[in-house]
Structure formats: structure tokens, C-alpha cells
Enzyme design. Structure first.
Site, PDB file in Angstrom:
ATOM      1  N   PRO A 160       0.821  -1.219   0.000  1.00  0.00           N
ATOM      2  CA  PRO A 160       0.000   0.000   0.000  1.00  0.00           C
ATOM      3  C   PRO A 160       0.855   1.269   0.000  1.00  0.00           C
ATOM      4  O   PRO A 160       0.337   2.358  -0.283  1.00  0.00           O
ATOM      5  CB  PRO A 160      -0.848  -0.120   1.270  1.00  0.00           C
ATOM      6  CG  PRO A 160      -0.216  -1.194   2.095  1.00  0.00           C
ATOM      7  CD  PRO A 160       0.601  -2.045   1.191  1.00  0.00           C
TER       8      PRO A 160
ATOM      9  N   GLU B 213       0.775  -7.521   8.826  1.00  0.00           N
ATOM     10  CA  GLU B 213       0.876  -6.055   8.856  1.00  0.00           C
ATOM     11  C   GLU B 213       1.946  -5.530   7.914  1.00  0.00           C
ATOM     12  O   GLU B 213       1.930  -4.362   7.538  1.00  0.00           O
ATOM     13  CB  GLU B 213       1.147  -5.567  10.277  1.00  0.00           C
ATOM     14  CG  GLU B 213      -0.102  -5.484  11.130  1.00  0.00           C
ATOM     15  CD  GLU B 213      -1.211  -4.635  10.492  1.00  0.00           C
ATOM     16  OE1 GLU B 213      -2.280  -5.218  10.202  1.00  0.00           O
ATOM     17  OE2 GLU B 213      -1.016  -3.434  10.281  1.00  0.00           O
TER      18      GLU B 213
ATOM     19  N   ARG C 230      -2.128  -8.761 -21.070  1.00  0.00           N
ATOM     20  CA  ARG C 230      -3.040  -8.465 -22.189  1.00  0.00           C
ATOM     21  C   ARG C 230      -2.424  -7.512 -23.204  1.00  0.00           C
ATOM     22  O   ARG C 230      -2.956  -7.336 -24.294  1.00  0.00           O
ATOM     23  CB  ARG C 230      -4.384  -7.952 -21.669  1.00  0.00           C
ATOM     24  CG  ARG C 230      -4.325  -6.654 -20.909  1.00  0.00           C
ATOM     25  CD  ARG C 230      -5.623  -6.414 -20.171  1.00  0.00           C
ATOM     26  NE  ARG C 230      -6.753  -6.346 -21.080  1.00  0.00           N
ATOM     27  CZ  ARG C 230      -7.004  -5.321 -21.903  1.00  0.00           C
ATOM     28  NH1 ARG C 230      -6.191  -4.282 -21.913  1.00  0.00           N
ATOM     29  NH2 ARG C 230      -8.045  -5.335 -22.695  1.00  0.00           N
TER      30      ARG C 230
ATOM     31  N   ASP D 225      -5.847   0.325 -29.748  1.00  0.00           N
ATOM     32  CA  ASP D 225      -4.923   1.121 -30.549  1.00  0.00           C
ATOM     33  C   ASP D 225      -4.983   2.585 -30.132  1.00  0.00           C
ATOM     34  O   ASP D 225      -6.040   3.194 -30.105  1.00  0.00           O
ATOM     35  CB  ASP D 225      -5.330   0.965 -32.024  1.00  0.00           C
ATOM     36  CG  ASP D 225      -4.353   1.615 -32.979  1.00  0.00           C
ATOM     37  OD1 ASP D 225      -4.404   1.273 -34.164  1.00  0.00           O
ATOM     38  OD2 ASP D 225      -3.551   2.451 -32.528  1.00  0.00           O
TER      39      ASP D 225
HETATM   40  C1  9D3 Z   1      -2.708  -0.183   9.434  1.00  0.00           C
HETATM   41  C2  9D3 Z   1      -1.799   0.122   8.306  1.00  0.00           C
HETATM   42  N1  9D3 Z   1      -2.073  -0.690   7.100  1.00  0.00           N
HETATM   43  C3  9D3 Z   1      -1.450   0.014   5.951  1.00  0.00           C
HETATM   44  C4  9D3 Z   1      -2.465   0.695   5.100  1.00  0.00           C
HETATM   45  C5  9D3 Z   1      -1.522  -2.022   7.251  1.00  0.00           C
HETATM   46  C6  9D3 Z   1      -1.611  -2.884   6.065  1.00  0.00           C
HETATM   47  C7  9D3 Z   1      -2.785  -3.039   5.364  1.00  0.00           C
HETATM   48  C8  9D3 Z   1      -2.858  -3.907   4.285  1.00  0.00           C
HETATM   49  C9  9D3 Z   1      -0.499  -3.579   5.654  1.00  0.00           C
HETATM   50  C10 9D3 Z   1      -0.575  -4.457   4.586  1.00  0.00           C
HETATM   51  C11 9D3 Z   1      -1.768  -4.608   3.925  1.00  0.00           C
HETATM   52  C12 9D3 Z   1      -1.850  -5.565   2.806  1.00  0.00           C
HETATM   53  N2  9D3 Z   1      -1.950  -4.873   1.519  1.00  0.00           N
HETATM   54  C13 9D3 Z   1      -1.202  -5.216   0.495  1.00  0.00           C
HETATM   55  O1  9D3 Z   1      -0.399  -6.113   0.598  1.00  0.00           O
HETATM   56  C14 9D3 Z   1      -1.316  -4.470  -0.738  1.00  0.00           C
HETATM   57  C15 9D3 Z   1      -2.158  -3.382  -1.125  1.00  0.00           C
HETATM   58  C16 9D3 Z   1      -3.166  -2.654  -0.428  1.00  0.00           C
HETATM   59  O2  9D3 Z   1      -3.520  -2.917   0.730  1.00  0.00           O
HETATM   60  N3  9D3 Z   1      -3.781  -1.639  -1.086  1.00  0.00           N
HETATM   61  C17 9D3 Z   1      -3.492  -1.295  -2.365  1.00  0.00           C
HETATM   62  N4  9D3 Z   1      -2.560  -1.930  -3.050  1.00  0.00           N
HETATM   63  C18 9D3 Z   1      -1.915  -2.959  -2.429  1.00  0.00           C
HETATM   64  S1  9D3 Z   1      -0.710  -3.873  -3.125  1.00  0.00           S
HETATM   65  C19 9D3 Z   1      -0.491  -4.809  -1.782  1.00  0.00           C
END
Ligand code: 9D3
Length: 271
Positions: free
Chosen positions: A97, A124, A162, A177
Site C-alpha cells: 500500500p 501487517e 493483455r 490502438d
Molecule cells: C494499518 C496500516 N495498514 C497500511 C495501510 C496495514 C496494512 C494493510 C494492508 C499492511 C498491509 C496490507 C496488505 N496490503 C497489500 O499487501 C497491498 C495493497 C493494499 O492494501 N492496497 C493497495 N494496493 C496494495 S498492493 C499490496
């Protein structure tokens, strides 16, 4: 193109490997996918892949060592298979994230490469020392919270695969395209198919006219109106890229003067 997934849930990847456009391309050998489970790179009896965070706090953190061993195994296997040149290894990408947001420009760039080693986090987060030592870039899907990186990795792969030569049918490719005047980064116009009247709603008359120029103008105007209403920043971007001609600008001015008949995107309750 080859993707190596570092994941505690390898079964999830059947979704992209075995179904739809990406599944067909996989079956035809246009790309491949291998999974590496950090649990298989543990050495303790409990096959531990996570532990409590130093400093306290909620949740668990993925251990660096099983992840690093999995990445090293994937890297070695890619070299053995000739997936990358020795002097041009594929990037190690952590789905996170905290990453840069994935978009079509990144998908296009990735489609020019040989693939990636994709790290899917759970819990986490991941020990920062693994990120510092082994990860080339972090990629997010957007500002919402997922339960782990697997779905993010699948979205990323689908968007890249894709774009590979030969993956889409001719018709699908033509629609993509960048010279297709119906696009230039705008939202697509609405689509209709049979019946001509459905539950009292008729298909827009222009589409039944058989007059190709008139149909093209109708679609372009719907595309401009929809984009102006829902994603005004895409109008700005198209304009900056020289994608709007004088007729487009006139159509947009008329829209601005006469409030548009663009349906709301349902929620938010404005209807
Ligand atoms: C409380 C803080 N959180 C961060 C926003 C903890 C947290 C939440 C979700 C830590 C890891 C995750 C797991 N998320 C992913 O692995 C992830 C993700 C996402 O949560 N949102 C958007 N893109 C992605 S890509 C991987």
C-alpha cells in the site's frame, strides 16, 4: 514473459493463470508463472514465516530470511530457464500500500520487459531490511486496503499480459490502438446490443442509423461528456497531449453551457 510469485497462497494464482484472456495466453505459452512459498524456505519445526513487531503494535511482520531465500531461488531458476539475460535481471517488485500507484503507463512499460519477481505480503507488513536489501520497487493498486499482495499481483499481471503481442484478438487490439479516435485517454462511450428495445428503453437512434460518420460523432460526444462529468482530469490530460481537436473543444463548450445528460455513477445518492 515470466512472473515468479513469492506467496504464502500459491493456489490463488489459478485465477489469472487458468481463466479468461490471461489464461488463454498462458495456455499458448505467451507467458509463464511460477510460485515460491516462503514457508518452504524455513528451517524451524513450525515453519515460521512471521513474528511480532519490535517496538510493539498490532499484527505480525513477515520474516526477512524466508523471503530472501525464496527470491534467491526464483532468481536462480529464471537464469537457468533463460527467462532473463544475466546482465538484465527482472525487477523484484513488492506489492505494497506504500508503493507508487499502478497505471496503464506502468503496464505498457512492464509489457516491454521479461517479467518480474513479485513479492506478496501478508499480515501487517514485511521486515524493512528485506525491502532495503532485496526489493527494487514497491507498487500499490490504489488507496484502499487489501488483505495481502496476491490480488494486487494478479491485477498487475493481468494488465501487463493483455498487452503482449498476440494475446488479444485483432478486434480487441484495434479497440486498444492509441490511434483509435474513440480513445485518446477518454472514457469509452456506452455500448448497446440486442434487443433494439429492452424493457421500454430504446437503443440511441444514432447507433441504428448505419451512418458511420454520424455514429463516430455520437460516440465521441458521449465519450467527451462522460469524461467531463466523471473524470475531468482526463480531459485536461487529453488536451495537454494534443488529443482534442477543435470539434472536440466545441462539443465540450456546448456541454458546459447545457448541463449534460450523463447518468450518475449510481452511489453518492445524487439521483
Ligand atoms: C494499518 C496500516 N495498514 C497500511 C495501510 C496495514 C496494512 C494493510 C494492508 C499492511 C498491509 C496490507 C496488505 N496490503 C497489500 O499487501 C497491498 C495493497 C493494499 O492494501 N492496497 C493497495 N494496493 C496494495 S498492493 C499490496
Amino acid at each position: 514473459m515470466r512472473f515468479d510469485l513469492i506467496t504464502l497462497f500459491p493456489e490463488m494464482f489459478a485465477a489469472v493463470r487458468d481463466h479468461g484472456v490471461s489464461g488463454r495466453a498462458h495456455a499458448r505459452g505467451l507467458w509463464s508463472l511460477e510460485t515460491w512459498n516462503p514457508r518452504d524456505f524455513t528451517t524451524d519445526v513450525h515453519r515460521t514465516v512471521d513474528d511480532r513487531p519490535y517496538g510493539g503494535g498490532p499484527g505480525m511482520v513477515m520474516l526477512a530470511e524466508p523471503l530472501a531465500l525464496a527470491v534467491e531461488a526464483a532468481r536462480a531458476a529464471r537464469l537457468r530457464a533463460g527467462a532473463d539475460a544475466a546482465d538484465a535481471p527482472a525487477p523484484v517488485v513488492l506489492l505494497s500500500p506504500a508503493g507508487r500507484t499502478h497505471d496503464q503507463a506502468r503496464a505498457r512499460r512492464a509489457a516491454q520487459g521479461t517479467g518480474a519477481i513479485l513479492i506478496c505480503g501478508r499480515y501487517e507488513g514485511v521486515d524493512q531490511r528485506f525491502i532495503d536489501r532485496c526489493v527494487d520497487e514497491e507498487v500499490s493498486l490504489g488507496d484502499f486496503v487489501l488483505s495481502g499482495g496476491e490480488l494486487g499481483a494478479m491485477v498487475l499481471m493481468d494488465s501487463v499480459v493483455r498487452l503482449l503481442p498476440g494475446v488479444l484478438h485483432d478486434a480487441e487490439s484495434a479497440a486498444q490502438d492509441s490511434f483509435n479516435p474513440a480513445l485518446s485517454g477518454l472514457l469509452d462511450s456506452p455500448h448497446y446490443t440486442r434487443p433494439e428495445v429492452w424493457r421500454g428503453e430504446a437503443v440511441p437512434e444514432a447507433l441504428l442509423s448505419g451512418h458511420h460518420a454520424r455514429i463516430a460523432v455520437w460516440r465521441r460526444d458521449r465519450s467527451l461528456a462522460l469524461t467531463a462529468a466523471r473524470r475531468p482530469e482526463l480531459i485536461e490530460r487529453a488536451r495537454a497531449a494534443g488529443g482534442l481537436d477543435a470539434r472536440d473543444e466545441r462539443a465540450l463548450e456546448q456541454r458546459a453551457a447545457a448541463p449534460a445528460a450523463v447518468p450518475s455513477a449510481k452511489p453518492a445518492g445524487a439521483d
